[in-house]
Design a protein around this motif. Structure first.
Motif, PDB file in Angstrom:
ATOM      1  N   GLU A 139       0.916  -1.232   0.004  1.00  0.00           N
ATOM      2  CA  GLU A 139       0.067  -0.022  -0.106  1.00  0.00           C
ATOM      3  C   GLU A 139       0.877   1.180  -0.016  1.00  0.00           C
ATOM      4  O   GLU A 139       0.613   2.271  -0.669  1.00  0.00           O
ATOM      5  N   ILE A 140       1.831   1.300   0.819  1.00  0.00           N
ATOM      6  CA  ILE A 140       2.721   2.303   0.911  1.00  0.00           C
ATOM      7  C   ILE A 140       3.550   2.624  -0.382  1.00  0.00           C
ATOM      8  O   ILE A 140       3.717   3.774  -0.964  1.00  0.00           O
ATOM      9  N   LYS A 141       3.931   1.606  -0.928  1.00  0.00           N
ATOM     10  CA  LYS A 141       4.418   1.596  -2.491  1.00  0.00           C
ATOM     11  C   LYS A 141       3.854   2.103  -3.249  1.00  0.00           C
ATOM     12  O   LYS A 141       4.215   3.151  -4.024  1.00  0.00           O
ATOM     13  N   GLU A 142       2.522   1.847  -3.458  1.00  0.00           N
ATOM     14  CA  GLU A 142       1.620   2.595  -4.395  1.00  0.00           C
ATOM     15  C   GLU A 142       1.356   4.026  -4.053  1.00  0.00           C
ATOM     16  O   GLU A 142       1.478   4.955  -4.963  1.00  0.00           O
ATOM     17  N   VAL A 143       1.386   4.389  -2.831  1.00  0.00           N
ATOM     18  CA  VAL A 143       1.419   5.896  -2.358  1.00  0.00           C
ATOM     19  C   VAL A 143       2.665   6.714  -2.648  1.00  0.00           C
ATOM     20  O   VAL A 143       2.667   7.674  -3.248  1.00  0.00           O
ATOM     21  N   HIS A 144       3.871   5.943  -2.495  1.00  0.00           N
ATOM     22  CA  HIS A 144       5.184   6.682  -2.710  1.00  0.00           C
ATOM     23  C   HIS A 144       5.071   6.768  -4.251  1.00  0.00           C
ATOM     24  O   HIS A 144       5.711   7.627  -4.790  1.00  0.00           O
ATOM     25  N   GLU A 145       4.921   5.783  -5.228  1.00  0.00           N
ATOM     26  CA  GLU A 145       5.110   6.024  -6.492  1.00  0.00           C
ATOM     27  C   GLU A 145       3.930   7.016  -7.299  1.00  0.00           C
ATOM     28  O   GLU A 145       4.379   7.980  -8.010  1.00  0.00           O
ATOM     29  N   THR A 146       2.677   7.011  -6.641  1.00  0.00           N
ATOM     30  CA  THR A 146       1.932   8.144  -7.152  1.00  0.00           C
ATOM     31  C   THR A 146       2.522   9.635  -6.725  1.00  0.00           C
ATOM     32  O   THR A 146       2.312  10.589  -7.296  1.00  0.00           O
ATOM     33  N   MET A 147       2.915   9.573  -5.427  1.00  0.00           N
ATOM     34  CA  MET A 147       3.621  11.107  -5.088  1.00  0.00           C
ATOM     35  C   MET A 147       4.757  11.210  -5.657  1.00  0.00           C
ATOM     36  O   MET A 147       5.035  12.482  -6.046  1.00  0.00           O
ATOM     37  N   ALA A 148       5.690  10.438  -6.335  1.00  0.00           N
ATOM     38  CA  ALA A 148       6.838  10.606  -7.121  1.00  0.00           C
ATOM     39  C   ALA A 148       6.559  10.991  -8.365  1.00  0.00           C
ATOM     40  O   ALA A 148       6.886  11.874  -9.096  1.00  0.00           O
ATOM     41  N   ASP A 149       5.445  10.215  -9.068  1.00  0.00           N
ATOM     42  CA  ASP A 149       4.937  10.840 -10.226  1.00  0.00           C
ATOM     43  C   ASP A 149       4.218  12.146 -10.265  1.00  0.00           C
ATOM     44  O   ASP A 149       4.492  13.059 -11.125  1.00  0.00           O
ATOM     45  N   ALA A 150       3.346  12.537  -8.989  1.00  0.00           N
ATOM     46  CA  ALA A 150       2.724  13.668  -8.959  1.00  0.00           C
ATOM     47  C   ALA A 150       4.001  14.568  -8.969  1.00  0.00           C
ATOM     48  O   ALA A 150       3.928  16.131  -9.429  1.00  0.00           O
ATOM     49  N   LEU A 151       5.175  14.284  -7.960  1.00  0.00           N
ATOM     50  CA  LEU A 151       6.338  15.300  -8.015  1.00  0.00           C
ATOM     51  C   LEU A 151       7.010  15.882  -9.156  1.00  0.00           C
ATOM     52  O   LEU A 151       7.346  16.843  -9.647  1.00  0.00           O
ATOM     53  N   VAL A 152       7.156  14.667  -9.979  1.00  0.00           N
ATOM     54  CA  VAL A 152       7.873  14.977 -11.323  1.00  0.00           C
ATOM     55  C   VAL A 152       7.036  15.688 -12.293  1.00  0.00           C
ATOM     56  O   VAL A 152       7.358  16.573 -12.976  1.00  0.00           O
ATOM     57  N   VAL A 153       5.637  15.409 -12.271  1.00  0.00           N
ATOM     58  CA  VAL A 153       4.870  16.327 -13.188  1.00  0.00           C
ATOM     59  C   VAL A 153       4.622  17.757 -12.825  1.00  0.00           C
ATOM     60  O   VAL A 153       4.682  18.676 -13.645  1.00  0.00           O
ATOM     61  N   LEU A 154       4.574  17.885 -11.457  1.00  0.00           N
ATOM     62  CA  LEU A 154       4.565  19.357 -10.772  1.00  0.00           C
ATOM     63  C   LEU A 154       6.029  20.088 -11.335  1.00  0.00           C
ATOM     64  O   LEU A 154       6.144  21.230 -11.564  1.00  0.00           O
ATOM     65  N   ALA A 155       6.945  19.123 -11.113  1.00  0.00           N
ATOM     66  CA  ALA A 155       8.312  20.034 -11.395  1.00  0.00           C
ATOM     67  C   ALA A 155       8.418  20.139 -12.790  1.00  0.00           C
ATOM     68  O   ALA A 155       8.876  21.223 -13.255  1.00  0.00           O
ATOM     69  N   MET A 156       8.022  19.274 -13.627  1.00  0.00           N
ATOM     70  CA  MET A 156       7.696  19.458 -15.129  1.00  0.00           C
ATOM     71  C   MET A 156       7.012  20.961 -15.579  1.00  0.00           C
ATOM     72  O   MET A 156       7.370  21.641 -16.182  1.00  0.00           O
ATOM     73  N   LEU A 157       5.833  20.881 -14.733  1.00  0.00           N
ATOM     74  CA  LEU A 157       5.097  22.230 -15.095  1.00  0.00           C
ATOM     75  C   LEU A 157       5.827  23.459 -14.379  1.00  0.00           C
ATOM     76  O   LEU A 157       5.826  24.585 -15.055  1.00  0.00           O
ATOM     77  N   HIS A 158       6.450  23.257 -13.417  1.00  0.00           N
ATOM     78  CA  HIS A 158       7.226  24.375 -12.848  1.00  0.00           C
ATOM     79  C   HIS A 158       8.284  24.788 -13.687  1.00  0.00           C
ATOM     80  O   HIS A 158       8.586  25.913 -14.195  1.00  0.00           O
ATOM     81  N   ALA A 159       8.982  23.970 -14.200  1.00  0.00           N
ATOM     82  CA  ALA A 159      10.035  24.083 -15.540  1.00  0.00           C
ATOM     83  C   ALA A 159       9.598  24.597 -16.804  1.00  0.00           C
ATOM     84  O   ALA A 159      10.036  25.661 -17.148  1.00  0.00           O
ATOM     85  N   ALA A 160       8.507  24.133 -17.074  1.00  0.00           N
ATOM     86  CA  ALA A 160       7.638  24.560 -18.304  1.00  0.00           C
ATOM     87  C   ALA A 160       7.443  26.024 -18.084  1.00  0.00           C
ATOM     88  O   ALA A 160       7.732  26.918 -18.942  1.00  0.00           O
ATOM     89  N   THR A 161       6.685  26.374 -17.026  1.00  0.00           N
ATOM     90  CA  THR A 161       6.524  27.705 -16.710  1.00  0.00           C
ATOM     91  C   THR A 161       7.541  28.671 -16.632  1.00  0.00           C
ATOM     92  O   THR A 161       7.636  29.843 -17.299  1.00  0.00           O
ATOM     93  N   ALA A 162       8.686  28.303 -16.145  1.00  0.00           N
ATOM     94  CA  ALA A 162       9.896  29.108 -16.157  1.00  0.00           C
ATOM     95  C   ALA A 162      10.600  29.187 -17.589  1.00  0.00           C
ATOM     96  O   ALA A 162      10.674  30.406 -17.767  1.00  0.00           O
ATOM     97  N   LEU A 163      10.466  28.086 -18.358  1.00  0.00           N
ATOM     98  CA  LEU A 163      10.787  28.429 -19.879  1.00  0.00           C
ATOM     99  C   LEU A 163       9.964  29.293 -20.575  1.00  0.00           C
ATOM    100  O   LEU A 163      10.445  30.155 -21.285  1.00  0.00           O
ATOM    101  N   VAL A 164       8.604  29.296 -20.215  1.00  0.00           N
ATOM    102  CA  VAL A 164       7.724  30.129 -21.092  1.00  0.00           C
ATOM    103  C   VAL A 164       8.023  31.604 -20.524  1.00  0.00           C
ATOM    104  O   VAL A 164       8.074  32.622 -21.325  1.00  0.00           O
ATOM    105  N   HIS A 165       8.244  31.892 -19.080  1.00  0.00           N
ATOM    106  CA  HIS A 165       8.846  32.999 -18.834  1.00  0.00           C
ATOM    107  C   HIS A 165      10.211  33.618 -19.364  1.00  0.00           C
ATOM    108  O   HIS A 165      10.099  34.852 -19.780  1.00  0.00           O
ATOM    109  N   HIS A 166      10.925  32.881 -19.737  1.00  0.00           N
ATOM    110  CA  HIS A 166      12.069  33.082 -20.320  1.00  0.00           C
ATOM    111  C   HIS A 166      12.125  33.348 -21.954  1.00  0.00           C
ATOM    112  O   HIS A 166      12.535  34.303 -22.344  1.00  0.00           O
ATOM    113  N   PHE A 167      11.675  32.526 -22.633  1.00  0.00           N
ATOM    114  CA  PHE A 167      11.650  32.389 -23.902  1.00  0.00           C
ATOM    115  C   PHE A 167      10.341  33.051 -24.553  1.00  0.00           C
ATOM    116  O   PHE A 167      10.506  33.706 -25.479  1.00  0.00           O
TER     117      PHE A 167
END
Length: 182
Positions: A139-167
């Protein structure tokens, strides 16, 4: 502490930011190599050793980064950002920090629930302080994996937003977190 004379974040904040980015990319990315190695192989064990070690490094980096973010001088919010955008950025940063803290801690707990010791690049090992519970570990493994996926998606949105601001918007939002150009 806001310092309106600063144009960029201090070196310590920029360095810790990019080290955290690197740690997340390695910890998340290395797991996808696991499929190339059979269960019980040295290669697969090395993948997990790396994943856990980098996860522990991420915890250590956050133990430095969070007080640094609170105590270090930092520039005022970019004038290019409207109030709603600043609020959205603050919420996104808060979620990123929550996921950055919770995901590796949950991963450590998962290892302990499996009865595994946690090692940091073979420099030190922390034996599991709790009893094995494989059902709860799944059960914890599923939560850990879901949180890791959410972290990476949110980080990618964060990076994409920074790139939009820059370029696209051509403002200073990303430049404030980059090294000074010559």
């Amino acid at each position: 502490m806001i310092d309106p004379t600063l144009e960029r974040y201090p070196f310590s904040m920029r360095a810790l930011h990019w080290l955290v980015v690197l740690a997340v990319l390695v910890a998340y990315g290395v797991i996808y190599l696991e499929a190339f190695f059979p269960r019980g192989s040295v290669g697969r064990a090395y993948i997990w050793w790396t994943h856990i070690s980098v996860g522990l490094a991420l915890v250590a980096l956050l133990m430095l980064r969070i007080p640094n973010r609170i105590l270090a001088r930092q520039p005022a919010p970019s004038a290019a950002l409207s109030r709603p955008v600043r609020i959205a950025a603050a919420v996104a940063h808060g979620l990123l920090y929550l996921l950055l803290i919770a995901t590796p801690l949950l991963g450590i707990w998962l290892a302990f629930l499996r009865g595994d010791a946690v090692t940091f690049f073979s420099l030190f090992t922390i034996p599991s302080p709790i009893g094995i519970d494989r059902t709860y570990a799944r059960e914890i493994k599923e939560v850990h994996e879901t949180m890791a996926d959410a972290l990476v998606v949110l980080a990618m949105l964060h990076a994409a937003t920074a790139l939009v601001h820059h370029f696209v918007l051509k403002d200073d939002v990303l430049r404030r977190m980059l090294p000074p150009s010559r």
